[in-house]
Each structure stands twice: as C-alpha cells, then as structure tokens.
Design a protein around this motif. Structure first.
Motif, short mmCIF file in Angstrom:
data_model
loop_
_atom_site.label_atom_id
_atom_site.label_comp_id
_atom_site.label_asym_id
_atom_site.label_seq_id
_atom_site.Cartn_x
_atom_site.Cartn_y
_atom_site.Cartn_z
N ASN A 213 122.79 48.79 31.09
CA ASN A 213 122.31 47.97 32.20
C ASN A 213 123.41 47.21 32.93
O ASN A 213 123.13 46.26 33.66
CB ASN A 213 121.23 47.00 31.71
CG ASN A 213 119.97 47.75 31.33
OD1 ASN A 213 119.44 48.50 32.12
ND2 ASN A 213 119.53 47.56 30.10
N ASP A 214 124.65 47.64 32.78
CA ASP A 214 125.75 46.98 33.46
C ASP A 214 126.27 47.87 34.59
O ASP A 214 126.86 48.93 34.35
CB ASP A 214 126.88 46.67 32.47
CG ASP A 214 127.96 45.85 33.13
OD1 ASP A 214 127.71 44.67 33.45
OD2 ASP A 214 129.06 46.41 33.36
N GLU A 215 126.03 47.45 35.80
CA GLU A 215 126.45 48.20 36.99
C GLU A 215 127.95 48.45 36.99
O GLU A 215 128.41 49.55 37.27
CB GLU A 215 126.03 47.44 38.26
CG GLU A 215 126.47 48.10 39.56
CD GLU A 215 125.64 49.31 39.96
OE1 GLU A 215 126.19 50.20 40.64
OE2 GLU A 215 124.44 49.36 39.63
N LEU B 274 134.31 49.97 42.22
CA LEU B 274 133.29 48.93 42.01
C LEU B 274 132.63 48.51 43.31
O LEU B 274 131.55 47.92 43.30
CB LEU B 274 133.93 47.72 41.32
CG LEU B 274 134.56 48.00 39.96
CD1 LEU B 274 135.18 46.74 39.40
CD2 LEU B 274 133.54 48.58 39.00
N GLN B 275 133.26 48.83 44.41
CA GLN B 275 132.71 48.48 45.72
C GLN B 275 131.56 49.43 46.06
O GLN B 275 131.70 50.65 46.01
CB GLN B 275 133.80 48.56 46.78
CG GLN B 275 133.34 48.12 48.15
CD GLN B 275 134.48 48.13 49.15
OE1 GLN B 275 135.64 48.32 48.80
NE2 GLN B 275 134.15 47.94 50.41
N ILE B 276 130.42 48.85 46.42
CA ILE B 276 129.25 49.65 46.78
C ILE B 276 129.40 50.14 48.21
O ILE B 276 129.62 49.35 49.13
CB ILE B 276 127.96 48.83 46.60
CG1 ILE B 276 127.79 48.49 45.12
CG2 ILE B 276 126.74 49.59 47.13
CD1 ILE B 276 126.66 47.53 44.83
N LEU C 272 122.27 51.18 39.54
CA LEU C 272 121.04 50.61 38.98
C LEU C 272 119.89 50.61 39.98
O LEU C 272 118.74 50.37 39.60
CB LEU C 272 121.29 49.20 38.44
CG LEU C 272 122.22 49.12 37.22
CD1 LEU C 272 122.47 47.67 36.83
CD2 LEU C 272 121.66 49.91 36.06
N SER C 273 120.17 50.89 41.24
CA SER C 273 119.14 50.97 42.27
C SER C 273 118.63 52.40 42.49
O SER C 273 117.72 52.61 43.29
CB SER C 273 119.67 50.42 43.60
OG SER C 273 120.03 49.08 43.46
N LEU C 274 119.23 53.35 41.82
CA LEU C 274 118.80 54.75 41.98
C LEU C 274 117.42 54.95 41.35
O LEU C 274 117.00 54.17 40.48
CB LEU C 274 119.80 55.68 41.28
CG LEU C 274 121.20 55.76 41.88
CD1 LEU C 274 122.10 56.62 41.00
CD2 LEU C 274 121.16 56.31 43.29
N PRO C 275 116.71 56.00 41.76
CA PRO C 275 115.44 56.33 41.09
C PRO C 275 115.69 56.50 39.59
O PRO C 275 116.76 56.97 39.17
CB PRO C 275 115.02 57.66 41.73
CG PRO C 275 115.74 57.70 43.04
CD PRO C 275 117.02 56.94 42.85
N LEU C 276 114.71 56.11 38.78
CA LEU C 276 114.89 56.09 37.33
C LEU C 276 115.34 57.42 36.74
O LEU C 276 116.17 57.44 35.83
CB LEU C 276 113.61 55.63 36.64
CG LEU C 276 113.46 54.12 36.49
CD1 LEU C 276 112.17 53.79 35.77
CD2 LEU C 276 114.65 53.51 35.79
N ASP C 277 114.82 58.53 37.23
CA ASP C 277 115.22 59.82 36.66
C ASP C 277 116.71 60.09 36.90
O ASP C 277 117.42 60.56 36.01
CB ASP C 277 114.35 60.96 37.17
CG ASP C 277 114.39 61.14 38.68
OD1 ASP C 277 114.67 60.16 39.41
OD2 ASP C 277 114.14 62.26 39.15
N LYS C 278 117.20 59.77 38.09
CA LYS C 278 118.62 59.95 38.41
C LYS C 278 119.47 58.96 37.61
O LYS C 278 120.53 59.33 37.10
CB LYS C 278 118.83 59.79 39.92
CG LYS C 278 120.26 59.94 40.36
CD LYS C 278 120.79 61.34 40.18
CE LYS C 278 122.18 61.46 40.77
NZ LYS C 278 122.93 62.57 40.23
#
Length: 169
Positions: free
Chosen positions: A16-18, A36-38, A46-52
C-alpha cells in the motif's frame, strides 16, 4: 507466535505504499528521471483499477523466499519471508527476523534503483510499529551473491526484527 499475522502486516505495508510501488514498477531513463513524479505516462498506481493494481503488486512483491520467471523479465522484485527467531531474557517474548530481498535487473541501475528501494524499505519499517511487540528494528543488510541470481540481476537482503510473543494464537 502469530508469524502469519506478522508477515501479513509487513506485506500490507509494502503493498500500500505508492512510493515503493513506483520504484519497483517504473523504469527511469537516466539518473535524474524522477519515477516518483506522477505524470500521464506514469500514473498513480494506487488509483488504478483493482485488477491492474493487483497485477502490479503480485509482479513486484512476493511473500516467499523463492521467485520464478526472473530470467524472462526486466523487473524489480521484493521477496518477503520470515528469518531467524530467538529468545530474549523475557520468558514470554522472542525476537523475530523478517528478510526482504531486493532483486533488480541491471536496466534499473541507471538511477541507483536498488539503493532507492532499500532506503524506502528502511523508511517504511525501521522504528515504526508495524507488527508484533514494539517497533521494528533494522538488523542487517548484505549483498546477495550474484551467482545465486539470474543473469543481469543484482540483489540486496535486508533483515528487520520485531518483538513477538512466544505463545500461540
């Protein structure tokens, strides 16, 4: 003893650590390329769909001492598993070690990736109350013999320790 619970607590912290996931997943083009830059090319994981997201987590963080298919991928991978356990002066407690192996493909070395991952693991775990009794301590770190790794991979093993009760469930 609660070893399964202890390993699971540490595993969930890593999952759970981005910052850690980005270091494990995204490849830098050069030393100053900040993974580390988005950006659009490197979105928040961590914002991706759960399956991905779980596909990425499962690819990079393995709660076992053995990993397969490394020779077919250019990847960074963590192996998380229990280490030594020893008694303390207190009859009811023990010190439990947990090992985290940082395995990185040579194509990730242009930005000192292995070192950055080790630093992040220390930030996440050392001197924090993650699991067991008290705070997690950083006990040791050492290079993994490259003869035990697939070609073009390097490894570093970190050992963390925490207090644990000697009793069962």
């Amino acid at each position: 003893m609660r070893l399964k619970e202890n390993i699971k607590d540490i595993y969930k912290t890593l999952l759970n650590d981005e910052h850690l996931l980005r270091l494990l997943h995204y490849k830098a083009n050069h030393l100053d390329d900040d993974v580390l830059q988005i950006t659009e090319e490197r979105p928040a994981l961590l914002s991706l769909p759960l399956d991905k997201l779980w596909e990425i987590r499962d690819k990079h963080i393995v709660p076992a001492a053995i990993s397969t298919n490394l020779d077919k991928q250019e990847i960074c991978r963590l192996l998380l598993y229990p280490g030594s356990r020893r008694g303390t002066r207190n009859h009811y407690t023990a010190r439990q070690d947990v090992a985290i192996e940082v395995i990185t493909h040579v194509t990730f070395s242009n930005d000192l990736r292995q070192e950055a991952i080790c630093d992040r693991l220390a930030d996440l775990l050392f001197d924090n109350r993650i699991t067991g009794l008290g705070k997690v301590d950083s006990v040791a770190g050492d290079r993994i013999n490259p003869n035990g790794l697939p070609t073009n991979f390097t490894g570093y093993r970190l050992i963390f320790s925490f207090g644990s009760s000697k009793g069962g469930s």
